[in-house]
Design a protein around this motif. Structure first.
Motif, PDB file in Angstrom:
ATOM      1  N   ASP A  49     -29.517 -35.220  -0.984  1.00  0.00           N
ATOM      2  CA  ASP A  49     -28.667 -35.160   0.201  1.00  0.00           C
ATOM      3  C   ASP A  49     -29.275 -34.162   1.183  1.00  0.00           C
ATOM      4  N   PHE A  50     -30.242 -34.657   1.953  1.00  0.00           N
ATOM      5  CA  PHE A  50     -31.013 -33.772   2.813  1.00  0.00           C
ATOM      6  C   PHE A  50     -30.224 -33.294   4.030  1.00  0.00           C
ATOM      7  N   ALA A  51     -29.279 -34.077   4.490  1.00  0.00           N
ATOM      8  CA  ALA A  51     -28.458 -33.653   5.632  1.00  0.00           C
ATOM      9  C   ALA A  51     -27.598 -32.449   5.238  1.00  0.00           C
ATOM     10  N   THR A  52     -27.043 -32.484   4.040  1.00  0.00           N
ATOM     11  CA  THR A  52     -26.252 -31.352   3.562  1.00  0.00           C
ATOM     12  C   THR A  52     -27.133 -30.132   3.347  1.00  0.00           C
ATOM     13  N   LYS A  53     -28.339 -30.362   2.860  1.00  0.00           N
ATOM     14  CA  LYS A  53     -29.266 -29.254   2.637  1.00  0.00           C
ATOM     15  C   LYS A  53     -29.613 -28.568   3.956  1.00  0.00           C
ATOM     16  N   ARG A  54     -29.815 -29.378   4.998  1.00  0.00           N
ATOM     17  CA  ARG A  54     -30.111 -28.809   6.313  1.00  0.00           C
ATOM     18  C   ARG A  54     -28.926 -27.998   6.828  1.00  0.00           C
ATOM     19  N   GLY A  55     -27.717 -28.546   6.659  1.00  0.00           N
ATOM     20  CA  GLY A  55     -26.521 -27.821   7.073  1.00  0.00           C
ATOM     21  C   GLY A  55     -26.354 -26.523   6.318  1.00  0.00           C
ATOM     22  N   LEU A  56     -26.655 -26.560   5.029  1.00  0.00           N
ATOM     23  CA  LEU A  56     -26.574 -25.355   4.202  1.00  0.00           C
ATOM     24  C   LEU A  56     -27.546 -24.290   4.694  1.00  0.00           C
ATOM     25  N   LEU A  57     -28.763 -24.688   4.986  1.00  0.00           N
ATOM     26  CA  LEU A  57     -29.756 -23.731   5.472  1.00  0.00           C
ATOM     27  C   LEU A  57     -29.360 -23.142   6.822  1.00  0.00           C
ATOM     28  N   MET A  58     -28.745 -23.953   7.677  1.00  0.00           N
ATOM     29  CA  MET A  58     -28.277 -23.438   8.961  1.00  0.00           C
ATOM     30  C   MET A  58     -27.145 -22.435   8.770  1.00  0.00           C
ATOM     31  N   MET A  59     -26.239 -22.713   7.806  1.00  0.00           N
ATOM     32  CA  MET A  59     -25.147 -21.776   7.530  1.00  0.00           C
ATOM     33  C   MET A  59     -25.666 -20.466   6.960  1.00  0.00           C
ATOM     34  N   VAL A  60     -26.668 -20.548   6.097  1.00  0.00           N
ATOM     35  CA  VAL A  60     -27.254 -19.330   5.523  1.00  0.00           C
ATOM     36  C   VAL A  60     -27.880 -18.492   6.628  1.00  0.00           C
ATOM     37  N   GLY A  61     -28.564 -19.138   7.566  1.00  0.00           N
ATOM     38  CA  GLY A  61     -29.156 -18.414   8.694  1.00  0.00           C
ATOM     39  C   GLY A  61     -28.108 -17.764   9.575  1.00  0.00           C
ATOM     40  N   LYS A  62     -27.026 -18.492   9.844  1.00  0.00           N
ATOM     41  CA  LYS A  62     -25.940 -17.946  10.673  1.00  0.00           C
ATOM     42  C   LYS A  62     -25.290 -16.756   9.981  1.00  0.00           C
ATOM     43  N   ARG A  63     -25.061 -16.879   8.659  1.00  0.00           N
ATOM     44  CA  ARG A  63     -24.471 -15.763   7.913  1.00  0.00           C
ATOM     45  C   ARG A  63     -25.399 -14.558   7.930  1.00  0.00           C
ATOM     46  N   LYS A  64     -26.698 -14.818   7.828  1.00  0.00           N
ATOM     47  CA  LYS A  64     -27.678 -13.728   7.856  1.00  0.00           C
ATOM     48  C   LYS A  64     -27.630 -12.989   9.192  1.00  0.00           C
ATOM     49  N   ARG A  65     -27.518 -13.746  10.290  1.00  0.00           N
ATOM     50  CA  ARG A  65     -27.431 -13.106  11.602  1.00  0.00           C
ATOM     51  C   ARG A  65     -26.151 -12.294  11.753  1.00  0.00           C
ATOM     52  N   LEU A  66     -25.042 -12.833  11.239  1.00  0.00           N
ATOM     53  CA  LEU A  66     -23.774 -12.095  11.300  1.00  0.00           C
ATOM     54  C   LEU A  66     -23.843 -10.821  10.455  1.00  0.00           C
ATOM     55  N   LEU A  67     -24.481 -10.909   9.284  1.00  0.00           N
ATOM     56  CA  LEU A  67     -24.631  -9.720   8.440  1.00  0.00           C
ATOM     57  C   LEU A  67     -25.488  -8.666   9.135  1.00  0.00           C
ATOM     58  N   SER A  68     -26.525  -9.108   9.810  1.00  0.00           N
ATOM     59  CA  SER A  68     -27.379  -8.174  10.546  1.00  0.00           C
ATOM     60  C   SER A  68     -26.594  -7.487  11.667  1.00  0.00           C
ATOM     61  N   TYR A  69     -25.764  -8.262  12.371  1.00  0.00           N
ATOM     62  CA  TYR A  69     -24.929  -7.704  13.433  1.00  0.00           C
ATOM     63  C   TYR A  69     -23.955  -6.680  12.862  1.00  0.00           C
ATOM     64  N   LEU A  70     -23.303  -7.030  11.758  1.00  0.00           N
ATOM     65  CA  LEU A  70     -22.336  -6.124  11.146  1.00  0.00           C
ATOM     66  C   LEU A  70     -23.015  -4.851  10.659  1.00  0.00           C
ATOM     67  N   LYS A  71     -24.211  -4.993  10.114  1.00  0.00           N
ATOM     68  CA  LYS A  71     -24.954  -3.828   9.617  1.00  0.00           C
ATOM     69  C   LYS A  71     -25.298  -2.871  10.759  1.00  0.00           C
ATOM     70  N   SER A  72     -25.635  -3.411  11.921  1.00  0.00           N
ATOM     71  CA  SER A  72     -25.988  -2.554  13.052  1.00  0.00           C
ATOM     72  C   SER A  72     -24.757  -1.887  13.660  1.00  0.00           C
ATOM     73  N   ARG A  73     -23.581  -2.529  13.557  1.00  0.00           N
ATOM     74  CA  ARG A  73     -22.369  -1.994  14.161  1.00  0.00           C
ATOM     75  C   ARG A  73     -21.560  -1.097  13.224  1.00  0.00           C
ATOM     76  N   ASN A  74     -21.498  -1.487  11.942  1.00  0.00           N
ATOM     77  CA  ASN A  74     -20.622  -0.794  10.999  1.00  0.00           C
ATOM     78  C   ASN A  74     -21.260  -0.826   9.611  1.00  0.00           C
ATOM     79  N   LEU A  75     -22.092   0.150   9.327  1.00  0.00           N
ATOM     80  CA  LEU A  75     -22.852   0.157   8.081  1.00  0.00           C
ATOM     81  C   LEU A  75     -21.947   0.252   6.855  1.00  0.00           C
ATOM     82  N   GLU A  76     -20.918   1.072   6.926  1.00  0.00           N
ATOM     83  CA  GLU A  76     -20.020   1.228   5.782  1.00  0.00           C
ATOM     84  C   GLU A  76     -19.225  -0.057   5.520  1.00  0.00           C
ATOM     85  N   GLY A  77     -18.760  -0.695   6.585  1.00  0.00           N
ATOM     86  CA  GLY A  77     -18.066  -1.969   6.447  1.00  0.00           C
ATOM     87  C   GLY A  77     -18.973  -3.047   5.885  1.00  0.00           C
ATOM     88  N   TYR A  78     -20.236  -3.024   6.293  1.00  0.00           N
ATOM     89  CA  TYR A  78     -21.235  -3.964   5.781  1.00  0.00           C
ATOM     90  C   TYR A  78     -21.403  -3.799   4.273  1.00  0.00           C
TER      91      TYR A  78
END
Length: 89
Positions: A49-78
């Motif tokens: 199911d390659f379409a789902t795999k692509r969606g999964l990889l996009m979600m992982v990337g989005k989560r990674k960007r959000l984690l990076s944002y949270l880490k820069s704003r609030n390290l303890e909360g991260y």
């Protein structure tokens, strides 16, 4: 495969500032983590199911960007969030 309303409300209560806080980085990361775990289970039995795999990889990337944002704003909360969610090995 999507998060139903009950699960979404539980996530918002646990990670949000209040019941209506769906936009904070913590809540978004928790929802992405839930979706990622569901899609990972789906892909274990549906390897081609390659379409789902692509969606999964996009979600992982989005989560990674959000984690990076949270880490820069609030390290303890991260640090608390990744401990609660059990991510980042």
């Amino acid at each position: 495969m999507s998060i139903n309303l009950k699960n979404k409300q539980d996530i918002v209560k646990e990670f949000g500032a209040n019941e209506k806080d769906t936009g904070s980085a913590e809540v978004q990361i928790a929802m992405y983590t839930k979706k990622i775990s569901e899609l990972t289970e789906h892909l274990k039995s549906n390897q081609k199911d390659f379409a789902t795999k692509r969606g999964l990889l996009m979600m992982v990337g989005k989560r990674k960007r959000l984690l990076s944002y949270l880490k820069s704003r609030n390290l303890e909360g991260y640090r608390e969030l990744i401990k609660k969610l059990g991510i980042r090995g």
